[in-house]
Design a protein around this motif. Sequence first.
Motif, PDB file in Angstrom:
ATOM      1  N   ASP A  90       0.822  -1.202   0.000  1.00  0.00           N
ATOM      2  CA  ASP A  90       0.000   0.000   0.000  1.00  0.00           C
ATOM      3  C   ASP A  90       0.862   1.260   0.000  1.00  0.00           C
ATOM      4  O   ASP A  90       1.906   1.329   0.652  1.00  0.00           O
ATOM      5  N   THR A 159      -3.975   9.657  -5.715  1.00  0.00           N
ATOM      6  CA  THR A 159      -3.977   8.425  -4.931  1.00  0.00           C
ATOM      7  C   THR A 159      -5.191   7.598  -5.326  1.00  0.00           C
ATOM      8  O   THR A 159      -6.313   8.118  -5.360  1.00  0.00           O
ATOM      9  N   ARG A 161      -7.293   3.695  -5.135  1.00  0.00           N
ATOM     10  CA  ARG A 161      -7.505   2.422  -4.438  1.00  0.00           C
ATOM     11  C   ARG A 161      -8.377   1.525  -5.303  1.00  0.00           C
ATOM     12  O   ARG A 161      -9.320   1.989  -5.954  1.00  0.00           O
ATOM     13  N   ASN A 163     -10.416  -2.308  -4.997  1.00  0.00           N
ATOM     14  CA  ASN A 163     -10.828  -3.418  -4.133  1.00  0.00           C
ATOM     15  C   ASN A 163     -11.153  -4.634  -4.995  1.00  0.00           C
ATOM     16  O   ASN A 163     -11.887  -4.528  -5.981  1.00  0.00           O
ATOM     17  N   TRP A 183      -7.203  -5.339  -1.284  1.00  0.00           N
ATOM     18  CA  TRP A 183      -7.112  -4.036  -1.939  1.00  0.00           C
ATOM     19  C   TRP A 183      -5.672  -3.653  -2.205  1.00  0.00           C
ATOM     20  O   TRP A 183      -4.726  -4.244  -1.680  1.00  0.00           O
ATOM     21  N   ILE A 185      -3.489   0.244  -2.781  1.00  0.00           N
ATOM     22  CA  ILE A 185      -3.527   1.698  -2.784  1.00  0.00           C
ATOM     23  C   ILE A 185      -2.215   2.179  -3.372  1.00  0.00           C
ATOM     24  O   ILE A 185      -1.129   1.802  -2.895  1.00  0.00           O
TER      25      ILE A 185
END
Length: 357
Positions: A90, A159, A161, A163, A183, A185
């Motif tokens: 992440d 940024t 993300r 899932n 997930w 990121i």
Amino acid sequence: MSKRVLSIILLTGIVLSACGGQAAQATETPTAVPATTAPPTATNTATEVVIPVTGEITATPSPTPTAFVPENAADCVNNAKFVSDVTIPDNSNITAGTAFTKTWRIQNAGTCIWWSGYTLEHYSENAMSAPASVPLPVTNPGENADISVDLVAPSVAGTYRGNFVVKNPEGLIMQVDNDSRLWLIINVGEAPTAAPTTASGGNSATAPASSSSSSSANAACALTTDDAKTSAMLTALTAYRAQSSLAALPVNAQLSQAAQAHANDIACNKLFVHTGSDGSTPETRVAAAGYVASDVSENVYGSYPPLDGQGVISWWANDKTDIRHNENLLTTKYTEIGVGYAFFNNFGYYVIVFATP
């Protein structure tokens, strides 16, 4: 003609006839043997060696498309545990438009054998050009599986993300730990917190003093707080609990210090998770604030544009992918809470810490 002469003529004819027979026989023998022996040998070689081998090569691939299907019991259980991010942890920095491969390692914590009928699929937020599905490798209960998906970073800096979920052959989403999502990121392009302009502008003063317990570089981002946001969130939480005949949870100053510290951290570092940029956890942040807890939990939410107080409570209450959010809102286990809110780069971040002394 005398008899002697006739005898000589007859004898000569016999000799010539015999020599002609020998010559013919000598000529036929070397031509007949290769003609009757060599060609059959060549024909037999082509028939017995070349043709069968060719037949085997074309026939071999035909069984391979058949997928392995284990004999799972009808009542076997599908469950998984997250082990690690093998690639792209992440908040990794990825250049805009770059192709990359994300790999998660999860453990088969159930009793069903996984096979290619189990698939990883995009579930929500940014798909990053993910394929429709990725089959899982054959994985027995107790074994780990590495699941990789080829992705492409968005073309605009920011940024992001994404899932993903694992589905069984019936299309049902598998539980992973107490959630169901895997997930990632990523920070695409230049990180917005990189500009060190706050040294002269004094923007670091906008971060509350309570954030000093966090080792993240909050001074490098001009975050702001908003008491109206946290008050609206508390009002919405109290009203939501009242619908279930539950009393309001008292706000503890030390817990709010821990909540605000994490809100500041995730705002400046775009974390979207419970682990801080310094590796802190809800438990360690609560302890750093001086609160002695026997049990701790935490709700975190960030979005662009920010939700209002009622909106974030409604989001947690209706989140079906992580039911702990709603369980915390309606808790009878935790007796006190702390709240925090931070705004940076058009994103708003809410944190509620739930604890029991």
